[in-house]
Write a protein that holds these residues in place. Structure first.
Motif, PDB file in Angstrom:
ATOM      1  N   THR A 101       0.809  -1.210   0.000  1.00 49.90           N
ATOM      2  CA  THR A 101       0.000   0.000   0.000  1.00 49.90           C
ATOM      3  C   THR A 101       0.842   1.260   0.000  1.00 49.90           C
ATOM      4  O   THR A 101       0.638   2.167  -0.801  1.00 49.90           O
ATOM      5  CB  THR A 101      -0.934   0.022   1.222  1.00 49.90           C
ATOM      6  N   SER A 134      -4.176   3.928   5.121  1.00 46.14           N
ATOM      7  CA  SER A 134      -4.051   2.498   5.319  1.00 46.14           C
ATOM      8  C   SER A 134      -3.528   2.246   6.741  1.00 46.14           C
ATOM      9  O   SER A 134      -4.087   2.779   7.694  1.00 46.14           O
ATOM     10  CB  SER A 134      -3.144   1.900   4.240  1.00 46.14           C
ATOM     11  N   TRP A 156     -10.648  -2.904   2.447  1.00 42.71           N
ATOM     12  CA  TRP A 156     -10.172  -2.586   3.796  1.00 42.71           C
ATOM     13  C   TRP A 156     -11.189  -1.785   4.591  1.00 42.71           C
ATOM     14  O   TRP A 156     -11.136  -1.745   5.814  1.00 42.71           O
ATOM     15  CB  TRP A 156      -8.849  -1.821   3.722  1.00 42.71           C
ATOM     16  N   HIS A 183      -8.928   2.547  -2.298  1.00 41.79           N
ATOM     17  CA  HIS A 183      -8.071   2.680  -1.122  1.00 41.79           C
ATOM     18  C   HIS A 183      -7.297   4.005  -1.133  1.00 41.79           C
ATOM     19  O   HIS A 183      -6.521   4.271  -2.055  1.00 41.79           O
ATOM     20  CB  HIS A 183      -7.105   1.499  -1.111  1.00 41.79           C
TER      21      HIS A 183
END
Length: 482
Positions: A27, A172, A421, A444
């Motif tokens: 990420t 994240s 997520w 994301h």
């Protein structure tokens, strides 16, 4: 490296999304690369700095220190402006965040000073160079939060910043850190943006693939989900017989010496195959998901036209694909993959985040299980890093930070609604001063970027609203309309 291991390297890239296993890119690396592509010019005023940190902030008997890297950008700062700190995550930090993105936009609009920190044990910020469990003893979110607290205290001690408000930003895993900085150090941090942060630690993270399922069902077009189910059901059926394994090896060009009767090897294979669908959900768009489905339909038709003969995919290729679990573990232990080991260690000791197929509400069959991940933990770090250890770490993390209900104010929790997520993130307002922003069709961490070509209005409005909240919380009245 021999050609037969070329796909093992692909699996290594798939194995950590920076945030768990088996997504195509880490990420933080992914965000850094995307951000760099947006930059038209880099300020000459960006400086690389180093600061001494304690090995262990919570053990008074531990006297050793190490140097943490961080970046500083003061080109937009004016007296009285706030301090913005972008928190480093699970890979090398990038100074790109000082040239574009939401932090840059905020600093430009409020005359702010900008900093980017690098997380301990990633990039050039390493207390120790080893990658065994004893070296990683000092690797944890709690220690990383204390590192950033020490950095902020040092910055705030400078005369120019004595009275400056402090805003921390992260995406994240570092989105978690942003919320937790405000939780653990409320006297030091005035506000935070927690983008795409899975604040709930969880061992069996089956919800990830449930969201992937939902995305392909909603955006993939007619027949897409059934096609995916058929593809993976066929893989599963072929792996149940020796003749089927031979057929699969031909079609997928799997190395002859790779024993596909071994459960762990089968799970590596399934994880690699599922990883493509994860990437399109986590980092893609609804259009990319639709186009991916169209390509799957084409592939299925081509395969049927071959009538089970030599695979059209690999007929021209000389290399082969090795899905051997033990070879993968060996590759992880190489020096160039130390950042991968660091993140796996954190998942084994703090977060879990093991993306399994244990839910029936996903199309990929049940061939990626918790025991696959825990076997990896024990293979890499020792027999004591078993499921019991993982579960204990997950429980401790949620107790420490509050899981889905952290006791915070002045934190905005943002998530894209196609991001898998998000299923472990804050999706409803915790309070008036801890709101949730769910962005339609966003993936994301998309809100962390500056407005760009192709960004749709809901995403632009979300960024505008997030900036408005931060400005109001730090008392930047002059800039609320911007």
């Amino acid at each position: 490296m021999y050609l037969k291991y070329c796909s093992l390297l692909l699996i290594l890239n798939n194995f950590v999304n920076g945030f768990g296993f088996f997504n195509i890119r880490n990420t933080f690396n992914y965000l850094n690369l995307e951000l760099s592509s947006q930059i038209t010019s880099i300020s000459e005023d960006i400086k690389t700095r180093w600061i001494e940190q304690k090995f262990d902030h919570f053990d008074t008997n531990e006297k050793r220190k190490w140097k943490m890297r961080y970046f500083e950008g003061l080109s937009l700062w004016k007296s009285g402006g706030p301090v913005y700190l972008f928190l480093g995550g699970e890979s090398e930090a990038s100074s790109s965040w000082l040239s574009t993105g939401v932090m840059y936009d905020l600093a430009k609009e409020t005359n702010g000073a900008m900093y980017v920190s690098e997380h301990r044990f990633y990039g050039d910020s390493k207390p120790l160079n080893g990658t065994d469990a004893n070296s990683f003893k000092y690797l944890s979110s709690r220690q990383a939060l204390a590192d950033n607290a020490h950095l902020l205290k040092t910055i705030k001690s400078l005369p120019n910043f004595n009275n400056s408000k402090v805003v921390v930003i992260g995406g994240s895993y570092s989105g978690n850190l942003a919320a937790w900085m405000r939780l653990m150090y409320p006297d030091l941090v005035d506000a935070a943006i927690a983008s795409s942060g899975p604040v709930l630690a969880k061992t069996d993270f089956y919800e990830y693939l449930e969201k992937v399922n939902d995305n392909y069902e909603q955006y993939g077009g007619p027949g897409c989900l059934d096609n995916i189910k058929n593809i993976f059901s066929r893989y599963e059926k072929l792996l149940q017989s020796s003749a089927g394994i031979e057929q699969l090896k031909k079609e997928e060009n799997i190395c002859n010496e790779c024993d596909m009767t071994v459960s762990e090897n089968q799970q590596v294979f399934f994880s690699y195959k599922v990883g493509h669908f994860m990437e399109y959900s986590q980092y893609g768009t609804t259009n990319k998901i639709e186009n991916h489905c169209k390509s799957l339909n084409l592939s299925s038709e081509l395969r049927r036209s071959q009538n089970g003969s030599k695979s059209f995919f690999w007929s021209e290729r000389a290399e082969c694909n090795n899905y051997d679990f033990n070879a993968m573990i060996k590759e992880y232990n190489s020096e160039e993959n130390d950042w991968i080991l660091a993140w796996i260690y954190q998942t084994c000791t703090e977060f879990g985040y093991f993306q399994t197929t244990s839910s029936k509400s996903q199309p990929f069959t049940d061939n990626i299980r918790v025991d696959f991940y825990t076997k990896m933990c024990t293979a890499l770090f020792g027999s004591e890093f078993d499921k019991k250890r993982v579960d204990a770490g997950v429980e401790k993390t949620n107790e420490m930070y509050g899981g889905l209900k952290p006791n915070v104010t002045n934190v905005v929790f943002s998530n894209g609604d196609i991001d898998p997520w998000s299923t472990l993130g804050v999706l409803e307002d915790l309070s008036y001063k801890a709101p949730a922003v769910v962005i339609p069709r966003a993936s994301h961490c998309r809100d962390l970027f500056s407005n760009g070509k192709g960004d749709y209005e809901e995403l632009k409005e979300a960024r505008k609203h997030i900036k408005y909240l931060i400005k109001s919380w730090i008392g930047a009245e002059d800039y609320l309309s911007m």
